[in-house]
Design an enzyme around this catalytic site. Structure first.
Site, PDB file in Angstrom:
ATOM      1  N   HIS A   5      -1.321   3.593  -0.430  1.00 45.16           N
ATOM      2  CA  HIS A   5      -2.385   2.588  -0.505  1.00 45.16           C
ATOM      3  C   HIS A   5      -2.989   2.267   0.858  1.00 45.16           C
ATOM      4  O   HIS A   5      -4.066   1.695   0.940  1.00 45.16           O
ATOM      5  CB  HIS A   5      -1.891   1.313  -1.205  1.00 45.16           C
ATOM      6  CG  HIS A   5      -0.984   0.443  -0.396  1.00 45.16           C
ATOM      7  ND1 HIS A   5       0.375   0.373  -0.610  1.00 45.16           N
ATOM      8  CD2 HIS A   5      -1.237  -0.432   0.610  1.00 45.16           C
ATOM      9  CE1 HIS A   5       0.906  -0.497   0.231  1.00 45.16           C
ATOM     10  NE2 HIS A   5      -0.052  -1.001   0.976  1.00 45.16           N
ATOM     11  N   ASP A  42       3.699   5.781  -4.052  1.00 46.62           N
ATOM     12  CA  ASP A  42       2.996   5.056  -2.993  1.00 46.62           C
ATOM     13  C   ASP A  42       3.372   5.585  -1.613  1.00 46.62           C
ATOM     14  O   ASP A  42       3.571   4.823  -0.663  1.00 46.62           O
ATOM     15  CB  ASP A  42       3.249   3.550  -3.080  1.00 46.62           C
ATOM     16  CG  ASP A  42       2.275   2.741  -2.210  1.00 46.62           C
ATOM     17  OD1 ASP A  42       1.170   3.261  -1.945  1.00 46.62           O
ATOM     18  OD2 ASP A  42       2.628   1.634  -1.781  1.00 46.62           O
ATOM     19  N   SER A  47       2.557  -2.598   5.870  1.00 41.29           N
ATOM     20  CA  SER A  47       2.662  -1.520   4.890  1.00 41.29           C
ATOM     21  C   SER A  47       2.728  -0.166   5.576  1.00 41.29           C
ATOM     22  O   SER A  47       1.893   0.146   6.429  1.00 41.29           O
ATOM     23  CB  SER A  47       1.468  -1.544   3.937  1.00 41.29           C
ATOM     24  OG  SER A  47       1.546  -2.640   3.067  1.00 41.29           O
TER      25      SER A  47
END
Length: 481
Positions: free
Chosen positions: A122, A152, A227
Site C-alpha cells: 500500500h 501487503d 508503514s
C-alpha cells in the site's frame, strides 16, 4: 558449629531490622529459596543504542507519487481516517490541468546489499514515481520488482551496491512479551525508534483483503509513515514489516501490526524470482470451532476448523473432504484457526501434496490431496463467516420448504426461514429471515417434521445447523428447549 550459629543469628537480626517485629528463624533451605526467589534471572539492558546503531542504516524512507485513484486493496482510501491510517496526505489542487497528484510517505528495509528493499504494497500501490531516501539523506530512484496485495508486501530495487542490510530473523520463534523496536519515518520527521513488546501473534484485522494476514501485534508506537518499516528484536534481527494500526483517532494508541518476517521472506523470494506470488488452494470454506460445535461433534475440546462448504472438483473435493468435517492438522501440524490453515495452504504452493487430519463421525481420519493454484479471484473472496453464539429455550422461528422460485445455490435443499422471534434463541444464534436450513445434526431436513425430529434427538447438546445465506454455507449452533 560456631559458624553455623553465627549465620543463623545474623539472619534473625536482619529479619528483625527489616520488620521491627520478633526475630524470625530461617532454616538454610528456606534461606536458599528466599535468595533464589529474590535474585532476578536476568538484568534488562539500560539502553538499546547498540541495536539501533546496527539496524538503523538499513531502514529507509520511501516517497511515492501517483495520479489520484482508489487503490484496489483499500476502497475507502478517500475517507479521512483511512488516509491518515495509511500515510497519504490530501492531494494538491490541480493547477496544471493534467490531473491531481497524490504523494505518499512510507518506510522500507534494505534486505540485499545490491539494492533490494522490502516495503508494504500500500506504500507504493499505483505509484508512477518512487524515491528512496537513505538515512544519510542520499536519494535513489527506485523501480518496482513486484507487489503482492494479499500479503501487503512489495519489493523495490535501487541502483546501488555494498548497502547495509537487515538480517531476517525467525518470526516463528518470537514470543508474546518479547521486547521489540519499531524503526521508520513517522509523519516525515525523520528516522525514529520506538520500543514496546510483542502483544500477540497470528492476528487478523480484516483491513486489507483479510485472507493472508498473520500479524505480530505490538504496542511499540507506529504512526503514519511507519508503514513498510522495520520491527526488530533486541538482537537486531528483522522480525516484522510494520503494516497497520488500529486507532479511534488516526494516531497511535498502542495497537500496531507487523507482517511476520517468515511470511515476508517467502513472498519476497517469489517476487524477486517471478515478479508475482503463487499460492496453494484447497477449495474449502472454513470457520472456527466453538465449544458448542465441539460438543455436538463429540470433540473433547474446541480445536481445528470446521468445513462449511467444498468447491466442486477442487483438491478438497477430490481428496474426499466433506461438509461438516473438522480439519485438525495439516501435514501433522495442528490447525486451530481459519487464518492459520489458509496461510499454510497458501505457503505450501500449487502442486504440493498435503495430508489432512480430519474429525468425522466421531473419529480421526487421514485425507491426502494435491493442491492447485489459487487464482486472484480466490484470493479476493470475502472473509469466511464466523460462527454465531448459540441461544437457549424455544427456537423462535418459522420455516417453510424451499421451492424452485426461491433464490438458492444450485443443489441446495431445505427449509427457508420466514420469521425470527427477536427474543428467541434463533435470533441470538444469528439465524436470519431468508436463511435456508439444509441440515440439522448432519441430517438433511426437508419439512417442519424433519426439523422437529432432528431437534428431538439433540437432547441437552447444542444442535448443529447447516444453513445457506447469500451464497455462503455457514454452520451455527442452537440449544432448543
Amino acid at each position: 558449629m560456631k559458624i553455623l550459629v553465627t549465620v543463623v543469628i545474623a539472619w534473625s537480626l536482619a529479619a528483625c531490622s527489616r520488620t521491627g517485629s520478633e526475630p524470625t528463624r530461617i532454616s538454610f533451605a528456606d534461606r536458599d529459596a528466599a535468595v533464589s526467589w529474590s535474585r532476578p534471572s536476568s538484568t534488562p539492558p539500560q539502553s538499546y543504542a547498540d541495536t539501533v546503531d546496527k539496524v538503523s542504516p538499513a531502514v529507509v524512507t520511501i516517497r511515492s507519487a501517483r495520479r489520484v485513484r482508489a487503490p484496489q486493496q483499500f476502497p475507502f482510501i478517500d475517507d479521512p481516517f483511512f488516509r491518515r491510517f495509511f500515510g497519504f496526505g490530501n492531494p494538491p489542487r490541480n493547477r496544471g490541468g493534467g490531473g491531481a497528484v497524490e504523494r505518499g510517505l512510507g518506510s522500507g528495509v534494505i534486505v540485499d546489499a545490491n539494492g533490494d528493499i522490502l516495503t508494504n504494497h500500500h506504500v507504493v500501490d499505483g505509484a508512477e514515481q518512487i524515491t528512496v531516501e537513505m538515512p544519510n539523506r542520499k536519494t535513489y530512484s527506485a523501480k518496482l520488482v513486484g507487489s503482492d496485495p494479499p500479503s501487503d508486501l512489495a519489493v523495490l530495487r535501487i541502483n546501488a551496491s555494498n548497502l547495509p542490510i537487515l538480517t531476517l530473523g525467525n518470526s516463528d520463534q518470537v514470543k508474546v512479551g518479547d521486547v521489540c523496536l519499531a524503526i521508520g519515518n513517522p509523519l516525515g520527521i525523520g528516522e525514529t525508534v520506538t520500543a514496546g513488546i510483542i502483544s500477540a501473534k497470528s492476528r487478523a484485522t480484516g483491513l486489507s483483503d483479510g485472507n493472508f494476514e498473520d500479524f505480530l501485534q505490538t504496542d511499540a508506537p507506529i504512526n503514519q509513515g511507519n508503514s513498510g518499516g522495520a520491527l526488530v528484536n533486541t538482537s537486531g534481527e528483522l522480525i516484522g514489516i510494520n503494516s497497520q494500526i488500529l486507532s479511534t483517532t488516526g494516531g497511535n494508541i498502542g495497537i500496531g501490526f507487523a507482517i511476520p518476517s517468515n511470511m515476508a521472506k517467502t513472498v519476497m523470494a517469489q517476487l524477486v524470482k517471478n515478479g508475482k506470488v503463487r499460492r496453494g488452494q484447497l477449495g474449502v470454506s472454513i470457520q472456527p470451532v466453538t465449544s458448542d460445535i465441539a460438543a455436538n461433534l463429540g470433540l473433547g475440546e474446541a480445536r481445528g476448523v470446521l468445513v462449511s462448504s467444498v468447491t466442486p472438483s477442487s483438491p478438497a473435493d477430490k481428496g474426499g473432504i466433506k461438509v461438516g468435517d473438522v480439519i485438525l492438522a495439516m501435514n501433522g501440524q495442528p490447525t486451530n484457526s481459519s487464518n492459520e490453515l489458509r496461510n499454510r495452504v497458501a505457503a505450501a504452493g500449487p502442486g504440493a501434496d498435503v495430508s489432512l487430519t480430519v474429525w468425522r463421525s466421531g473419529k480421526e481420519q487421514e485425507v491426502k490431496t494435491k493442491l492447485t493454484e489459487l487464482t486472484l479471484e480466490g484470493a479476493q473472496n470475502p472473509q469466511q463467516p464466523s460462527a454465531a453464539p448459540a441461544g437457549a429455550g424455544q427456537l423462535g422461528l418459522g420455516v417453510r420448504p424451499l421451492t424452485p422460485e426461491d433464490s438458492a445455490p444450485r443443489g441446495v435443499t431445505g427449509l427457508v426461514v420466514e420469521s425470527v422471534d427477536p427474543a428467541g434463541p434463533a435470533a441470538e444464534a444469528g439465524i436470519q429471515v431468508g436463511d435456508v436450513i439444509s441440515e440439522v445434526n448432519r441430517q438433511p431436513v426437508r419439512s417442519s417434521d424433519d426439523l422437529r425430529a432432528a431437534l428431538q434427538k439433540t437432547g441437552s447438546r447444542p444442535a448443529l445447523l447447516l444453513l445457506h445465506r447469500e451464497g455462503q454455507a455457514i454452520f451455527l449452533t442452537i440449544t432448543p428447549r
